[in-house]
Motif scaffolding. Structure first.
Motif, PDB file in Angstrom:
ATOM      1  N   GLU A   1       0.831  -1.208   0.000  1.00  0.00           N
ATOM      2  CA  GLU A   1       0.000   0.000   0.000  1.00  0.00           C
ATOM      3  C   GLU A   1       0.863   1.255   0.000  1.00  0.00           C
ATOM      4  O   GLU A   1       0.607   2.198  -0.754  1.00  0.00           O
ATOM      5  N   GLN A   2       1.894   1.286   0.827  1.00  0.00           N
ATOM      6  CA  GLN A   2       2.770   2.452   0.885  1.00  0.00           C
ATOM      7  C   GLN A   2       3.520   2.653  -0.431  1.00  0.00           C
ATOM      8  O   GLN A   2       3.689   3.788  -0.891  1.00  0.00           O
TER       9      GLN A   2
ATOM     10  N   LYS B   1       0.980   3.915  -3.018  1.00  0.00           N
ATOM     11  CA  LYS B   1       0.637   5.305  -2.703  1.00  0.00           C
ATOM     12  C   LYS B   1       1.737   6.254  -3.173  1.00  0.00           C
ATOM     13  O   LYS B   1       1.448   7.307  -3.744  1.00  0.00           O
ATOM     14  N   SER B   2       2.986   5.875  -2.963  1.00  0.00           N
ATOM     15  CA  SER B   2       4.083   6.750  -3.398  1.00  0.00           C
ATOM     16  C   SER B   2       4.131   6.856  -4.926  1.00  0.00           C
ATOM     17  O   SER B   2       4.479   7.906  -5.465  1.00  0.00           O
TER      18      SER B   2
ATOM     19  N   ALA C   1      -7.999   0.707  -0.498  1.00  0.00           N
ATOM     20  CA  ALA C   1      -8.464   2.025  -0.048  1.00  0.00           C
ATOM     21  C   ALA C   1      -9.974   2.017   0.193  1.00  0.00           C
ATOM     22  O   ALA C   1     -10.450   2.575   1.186  1.00  0.00           O
TER      23      ALA C   1
ATOM     24  N   LEU D   1      -4.368  -0.091  -5.985  1.00  0.00           N
ATOM     25  CA  LEU D   1      -4.577   0.425  -4.633  1.00  0.00           C
ATOM     26  C   LEU D   1      -6.055   0.572  -4.292  1.00  0.00           C
ATOM     27  O   LEU D   1      -6.429   0.640  -3.124  1.00  0.00           O
TER      28      LEU D   1
ATOM     29  N   TYR E   1      -6.893   9.400  -0.500  1.00  0.00           N
ATOM     30  CA  TYR E   1      -5.932   9.033  -1.528  1.00  0.00           C
ATOM     31  C   TYR E   1      -6.256   9.635  -2.896  1.00  0.00           C
ATOM     32  O   TYR E   1      -5.362  10.097  -3.589  1.00  0.00           O
TER      33      TYR E   1
END
Length: 173
Positions: free
Chosen positions: A83-84, A87-88, A114, A110, A123
């Motif tokens: 997830e991280q 997200k990046s 989410a 993602l 997000y």
């Protein structure tokens, strides 16, 4: 099964076979790591980070492998580490700057996590409201937003931004 993923046997190196093995492995990991209390340890034990490292090792020009690994990430779905990373990529906060197609795939990879966590607004609303983003990325973010539960405030914010929208692709969508 991970031995098949890491195998260097010639018959397992065909493009279609390699792709199928990666996607199947990701699906099996997701189905295996369904117990919420031990889920993150399970993902770690079943080598999700290895796939993230494979992704990081690719150049931004290797579109076929980047897209393939995004499909693998979509199959993993529930990993915190993943997830991280996604997200990046979505927010373009990585040292490498990925093109819109990879970021679009990251949005869809993602999305399910989410939506399940109820953080789609956090997000995807900033992505949708950023006019510097490509219309494909913005429309994908909007799609995910609309799959979640939105408040009147969110809709008012979107409508206010649409008044001054200059991208007709986004406006007409």
């Amino acid at each position: 099964f991970y031995k098949l993923v890491k195998s260097d046997k010639p018959h397992l190196q065909n493009t279609f076979t390699k792709s199928a093995i990666d996607l199947s492995y990701a699906h099996l990991v997701r189905r295996t790591c369904h117990e919420v209390t031990t889920q993150q340890e399970c993902f770690k034990a079943l080598h999700v980070e290895d796939f993230i490292n494979r992704f990081d090792a690719l150049t931004v020009d290797d579109h076929a492998m980047l897209k393939h690994l995004m499909l693998v990430f979509h199959n993993f779905r529930d990993s915190d580490i993943l997830e991280q990373k996604l997200k990046s990529i979505v927010f373009n906060e990585t040292p490498k700057k990925y093109d819109g197609a990879v970021r679009l795939s990251a949005i869809f990879a993602l999305a399910s996590r989410a939506l399940r966590k109820g953080i789609e607004k956090d997000y995807f609303l900033p992505i949708f409201l950023t006019r510097e983003e490509s219309h494909e990325v913005r429309i994908a973010a909007f799609d995910v937003l609309m799959q979640g539960t939105q408040t009147t405030t969110t809709f008012n914010k979107i409508m206010t931004y649409m008044i001054y929208e200059t991208d007709y692709e986004v406006f007409n969508y």
